[in-house]
Scaffold this motif. Structure first.
Motif, PDB file in Angstrom:
ATOM      1  N   VAL A 110       0.834  -1.210   0.000  1.00 26.56           N
ATOM      2  CA  VAL A 110       0.000   0.000   0.000  1.00 26.56           C
ATOM      3  C   VAL A 110       0.865   1.255   0.000  1.00 26.56           C
ATOM      4  O   VAL A 110       0.682   2.169  -0.813  1.00 26.56           O
ATOM      5  CB  VAL A 110      -0.955   0.000   1.214  1.00 26.56           C
ATOM      6  CG1 VAL A 110      -1.640   1.351   1.344  1.00 26.56           C
ATOM      7  CG2 VAL A 110      -1.990  -1.101   1.086  1.00 26.56           C
ATOM      8  N   VAL A 111       1.816   1.311   0.930  1.00 28.17           N
ATOM      9  CA  VAL A 111       2.665   2.498   1.054  1.00 28.17           C
ATOM     10  C   VAL A 111       3.552   2.677  -0.176  1.00 28.17           C
ATOM     11  O   VAL A 111       3.627   3.761  -0.768  1.00 28.17           O
ATOM     12  CB  VAL A 111       3.534   2.413   2.325  1.00 28.17           C
ATOM     13  CG1 VAL A 111       4.515   3.587   2.381  1.00 28.17           C
ATOM     14  CG2 VAL A 111       2.653   2.405   3.570  1.00 28.17           C
ATOM     15  N   GLY A 112       4.223   1.582  -0.572  1.00 28.88           N
ATOM     16  CA  GLY A 112       5.097   1.666  -1.739  1.00 28.88           C
ATOM     17  C   GLY A 112       4.341   1.995  -3.011  1.00 28.88           C
ATOM     18  O   GLY A 112       4.792   2.810  -3.827  1.00 28.88           O
ATOM     19  N   GLY A 113       3.174   1.377  -3.175  1.00 30.54           N
ATOM     20  CA  GLY A 113       2.382   1.637  -4.377  1.00 30.54           C
ATOM     21  C   GLY A 113       1.866   3.058  -4.428  1.00 30.54           C
ATOM     22  O   GLY A 113       1.889   3.694  -5.493  1.00 30.54           O
ATOM     23  N   ALA A 114       1.404   3.588  -3.295  1.00 28.51           N
ATOM     24  CA  ALA A 114       0.893   4.960  -3.270  1.00 28.51           C
ATOM     25  C   ALA A 114       2.001   5.956  -3.586  1.00 28.51           C
ATOM     26  O   ALA A 114       1.795   6.912  -4.347  1.00 28.51           O
ATOM     27  CB  ALA A 114       0.276   5.262  -1.905  1.00 28.51           C
ATOM     28  N   ILE A 115       3.184   5.740  -2.999  1.00 31.71           N
ATOM     29  CA  ILE A 115       4.309   6.642  -3.278  1.00 31.71           C
ATOM     30  C   ILE A 115       4.733   6.544  -4.733  1.00 31.71           C
ATOM     31  O   ILE A 115       5.015   7.556  -5.391  1.00 31.71           O
ATOM     32  CB  ILE A 115       5.492   6.312  -2.351  1.00 31.71           C
ATOM     33  CG1 ILE A 115       5.123   6.642  -0.899  1.00 31.71           C
ATOM     34  CG2 ILE A 115       6.739   7.089  -2.774  1.00 31.71           C
ATOM     35  CD1 ILE A 115       6.172   6.228   0.113  1.00 31.71           C
ATOM     36  N   SER A 116       4.778   5.319  -5.255  1.00 30.94           N
ATOM     37  CA  SER A 116       5.152   5.129  -6.654  1.00 30.94           C
ATOM     38  C   SER A 116       4.164   5.803  -7.602  1.00 30.94           C
ATOM     39  O   SER A 116       4.566   6.466  -8.569  1.00 30.94           O
ATOM     40  CB  SER A 116       5.234   3.628  -6.967  1.00 30.94           C
ATOM     41  OG  SER A 116       5.527   3.409  -8.329  1.00 30.94           O
ATOM     42  N   MET A 117       2.870   5.651  -7.311  1.00 30.37           N
ATOM     43  CA  MET A 117       1.845   6.297  -8.142  1.00 30.37           C
ATOM     44  C   MET A 117       1.984   7.806  -8.093  1.00 30.37           C
ATOM     45  O   MET A 117       1.907   8.491  -9.119  1.00 30.37           O
ATOM     46  CB  MET A 117       0.460   5.881  -7.662  1.00 30.37           C
ATOM     47  CG  MET A 117       0.080   4.447  -7.971  1.00 30.37           C
ATOM     48  SD  MET A 117      -0.274   4.174  -9.729  1.00 30.37           S
ATOM     49  CE  MET A 117      -1.774   5.141  -9.906  1.00 30.37           C
ATOM     50  N   ALA A 118       2.183   8.341  -6.882  1.00 41.09           N
ATOM     51  CA  ALA A 118       2.311   9.789  -6.727  1.00 41.09           C
ATOM     52  C   ALA A 118       3.545  10.313  -7.456  1.00 41.09           C
ATOM     53  O   ALA A 118       3.492  11.335  -8.149  1.00 41.09           O
ATOM     54  CB  ALA A 118       2.385  10.149  -5.247  1.00 41.09           C
ATOM     55  N   LEU A 119       4.658   9.600  -7.312  1.00 44.98           N
ATOM     56  CA  LEU A 119       5.897  10.022  -7.964  1.00 44.98           C
ATOM     57  C   LEU A 119       5.758   9.973  -9.482  1.00 44.98           C
ATOM     58  O   LEU A 119       6.176  10.899 -10.188  1.00 44.98           O
ATOM     59  CB  LEU A 119       7.049   9.126  -7.510  1.00 44.98           C
ATOM     60  CG  LEU A 119       8.436   9.450  -8.093  1.00 44.98           C
ATOM     61  CD1 LEU A 119       8.846  10.861  -7.714  1.00 44.98           C
ATOM     62  CD2 LEU A 119       9.467   8.433  -7.598  1.00 44.98           C
ATOM     63  N   GLY A 120       5.176   8.882  -9.982  1.00 38.52           N
ATOM     64  CA  GLY A 120       4.995   8.763 -11.430  1.00 38.52           C
ATOM     65  C   GLY A 120       4.113   9.863 -11.980  1.00 38.52           C
ATOM     66  O   GLY A 120       4.406  10.450 -13.035  1.00 38.52           O
ATOM     67  N   GLU A 121       3.021  10.167 -11.268  1.00 33.97           N
ATOM     68  CA  GLU A 121       2.116  11.218 -11.725  1.00 33.97           C
ATOM     69  C   GLU A 121       2.794  12.581 -11.644  1.00 33.97           C
ATOM     70  O   GLU A 121       2.628  13.424 -12.520  1.00 33.97           O
ATOM     71  CB  GLU A 121       0.849  11.210 -10.864  1.00 33.97           C
ATOM     72  CG  GLU A 121      -0.302  11.999 -11.441  1.00 33.97           C
ATOM     73  CD  GLU A 121      -0.908  11.343 -12.668  1.00 33.97           C
ATOM     74  OE1 GLU A 121      -1.648  12.028 -13.402  1.00 33.97           O
ATOM     75  OE2 GLU A 121      -0.634  10.151 -12.914  1.00 33.97           O
ATOM     76  N   TYR A 122       3.573  12.799 -10.582  1.00 34.95           N
ATOM     77  CA  TYR A 122       4.267  14.080 -10.427  1.00 34.95           C
ATOM     78  C   TYR A 122       5.261  14.312 -11.568  1.00 34.95           C
ATOM     79  O   TYR A 122       5.315  15.393 -12.160  1.00 34.95           O
ATOM     80  CB  TYR A 122       4.996  14.124  -9.086  1.00 34.95           C
ATOM     81  CG  TYR A 122       5.752  15.409  -8.864  1.00 34.95           C
ATOM     82  CD1 TYR A 122       5.111  16.546  -8.374  1.00 34.95           C
ATOM     83  CD2 TYR A 122       7.114  15.504  -9.164  1.00 34.95           C
ATOM     84  CE1 TYR A 122       5.798  17.731  -8.189  1.00 34.95           C
ATOM     85  CE2 TYR A 122       7.812  16.686  -8.987  1.00 34.95           C
ATOM     86  CZ  TYR A 122       7.150  17.792  -8.491  1.00 34.95           C
ATOM     87  OH  TYR A 122       7.818  18.972  -8.322  1.00 34.95           O
ATOM     88  N   VAL A 123       6.044  13.276 -11.868  1.00 32.79           N
ATOM     89  CA  VAL A 123       7.034  13.400 -12.949  1.00 32.79           C
ATOM     90  C   VAL A 123       6.346  13.629 -14.286  1.00 32.79           C
ATOM     91  O   VAL A 123       6.756  14.490 -15.082  1.00 32.79           O
ATOM     92  CB  VAL A 123       7.915  12.136 -13.007  1.00 32.79           C
ATOM     93  CG1 VAL A 123       8.790  12.151 -14.263  1.00 32.79           C
ATOM     94  CG2 VAL A 123       8.771  12.030 -11.751  1.00 32.79           C
ATOM     95  N   SER A 124       5.275  12.866 -14.547  1.00 36.59           N
ATOM     96  CA  SER A 124       4.566  12.984 -15.816  1.00 36.59           C
ATOM     97  C   SER A 124       3.948  14.369 -15.999  1.00 36.59           C
ATOM     98  O   SER A 124       4.119  15.007 -17.039  1.00 36.59           O
ATOM     99  CB  SER A 124       3.484  11.901 -15.897  1.00 36.59           C
ATOM    100  OG  SER A 124       2.704  12.057 -17.063  1.00 36.59           O
ATOM    101  N   VAL A 125       3.242  14.837 -14.970  1.00 31.54           N
ATOM    102  CA  VAL A 125       2.566  16.130 -15.072  1.00 31.54           C
ATOM    103  C   VAL A 125       3.584  17.270 -15.068  1.00 31.54           C
ATOM    104  O   VAL A 125       3.383  18.289 -15.738  1.00 31.54           O
ATOM    105  CB  VAL A 125       1.546  16.295 -13.930  1.00 31.54           C
ATOM    106  CG1 VAL A 125       0.933  17.690 -13.939  1.00 31.54           C
ATOM    107  CG2 VAL A 125       0.449  15.252 -14.066  1.00 31.54           C
ATOM    108  N   SER A 126       4.685  17.102 -14.342  1.00 28.97           N
ATOM    109  CA  SER A 126       5.734  18.132 -14.354  1.00 28.97           C
ATOM    110  C   SER A 126       6.317  18.297 -15.750  1.00 28.97           C
ATOM    111  O   SER A 126       6.557  19.422 -16.209  1.00 28.97           O
ATOM    112  CB  SER A 126       6.848  17.770 -13.364  1.00 28.97           C
ATOM    113  OG  SER A 126       6.393  17.836 -12.039  1.00 28.97           O
ATOM    114  N   SER A 127       6.546  17.175 -16.428  1.00 27.39           N
ATOM    115  CA  SER A 127       7.066  17.238 -17.798  1.00 27.39           C
ATOM    116  C   SER A 127       6.076  17.928 -18.723  1.00 27.39           C
ATOM    117  O   SER A 127       6.454  18.759 -19.558  1.00 27.39           O
ATOM    118  CB  SER A 127       7.366  15.828 -18.309  1.00 27.39           C
ATOM    119  OG  SER A 127       8.347  15.194 -17.519  1.00 27.39           O
ATOM    120  N   GLN A 128       4.793  17.594 -18.555  1.00 25.39           N
ATOM    121  CA  GLN A 128       3.756  18.224 -19.355  1.00 25.39           C
ATOM    122  C   GLN A 128       3.680  19.721 -19.065  1.00 25.39           C
ATOM    123  O   GLN A 128       3.564  20.543 -19.977  1.00 25.39           O
ATOM    124  CB  GLN A 128       2.408  17.576 -19.065  1.00 25.39           C
ATOM    125  CG  GLN A 128       1.245  18.202 -19.829  1.00 25.39           C
ATOM    126  CD  GLN A 128      -0.090  17.589 -19.433  1.00 25.39           C
ATOM    127  OE1 GLN A 128      -0.141  16.582 -18.723  1.00 25.39           O
ATOM    128  NE2 GLN A 128      -1.174  18.201 -19.870  1.00 25.39           N
TER     129      GLN A 128
END
Length: 243
Positions: free
Chosen positions: A65-83
């Motif tokens: 749960v913890v690892g997946g939530a952090i991974s999802m948040a990080l992936g979304e942050y990187v993706s949206v930051s690039s956009q």
């Protein structure tokens, strides 16, 4: 009776961009919840194939749960930051071109409206009036389909993605830990597959696709993940590797 100005007409009605943004957020939320359901369910079911002890299942599930939530948040942050960075670069480029080549930009805007079916004279008039009102906004909308005020925050996207994942992860955790040991695995299978069918149907409804087809695809994928992890866990438990 006073006639309301154009700016006040239908002021309470949602605009197309607002609706599209809300649907995108909702779709991202559904996908995040779906990821939380599948990934955490696969982890806890896999561990349940090795042991019926609630301790290891809880630890593995919590880590997922913890690892997946952090991974999802990080992936979304990187993706949206690039956009976001890309959009800012395009906005600055357009701003610079308007300062350095205003006439060429006006001709370009005129040509865009001509290509949409307006006559040369009407297109020129529209381009002039929009340029006088807000040249940058006019070019961003016509050329790049960007609204300078409608750029998603990477932090908001990361938070929403993490929350959606956590909400989805709650179901398999409860389904595997609350029931008696002899029914926890089959009950988790049922609860997870029902939830996946619901998220698949909701995602299809948002996107305008077939709810049945989407639900079947998601359920089949989730079932494969659960069966595979449970079989692997059972094999590892039976082989004595984990002893």
């Amino acid at each position: 009776m006073e006639t309301p100005g154009a700016a006040t007409l239908h002021e309470n009605e949602p605009h197309k961009n607002d609706i599209a943004q809300r649907l995108n957020w909702l779709r991202a939320g559904v996908l995040g919840a779906n990821d939380g359901i599948v990934s955490v369910a696969a982890i806890v079911v896999g561990v349940a194939g090795v042991t019926t002890d609630s301790g290891p299942i809880l630890i593995a599930g919590a880590a997922g749960v913890v690892g997946g939530a952090i991974s999802m948040a990080l992936g979304e942050y990187v993706s949206v930051s690039s956009q976001k960075d890309s959009q800012h670069d395009l906005i600055e480029k357009e701003r610079r071109e308007l300062l350095e080549e205003p006439e060429e930009e006006l001709e370009e805007l005129t040509a865009i409206y001509q290509s949409k079916g307006l006559s040369a004279e009407t297109a020129r008039t529209v381009a002039l009036e929009l340029t006088e009102h807000d040249a940058l906004a006019a070019h961003l909308s016509a050329e790049l389909h960007i609204d300078e005020t409608d750029i998603v925050s990477p932090w908001h996207a990361a938070f929403a993605s993490a929350v959606a994942f956590l909400i989805g992860a709650i179901l398999p955790m409860l389904a595997i830990l609350l029931p008696p040991e002899n029914i926890r695995v089959p009950l988790t299978f049922v609860a997870v597959l029902v939830a996946l069918a619901a998220t698949g149907a909701i995602g299809a409804w948002i996107g305008g696709g077939s709810k049945m087809k989407a639900a079947v695809r998601v359920v089949l994928g989730g079932a494969v993940a659960l069966i595979a992890t449970f079989l692997i866990g059972s094999w590892l438990g039976a082989s004595g590797i984990t002893a």
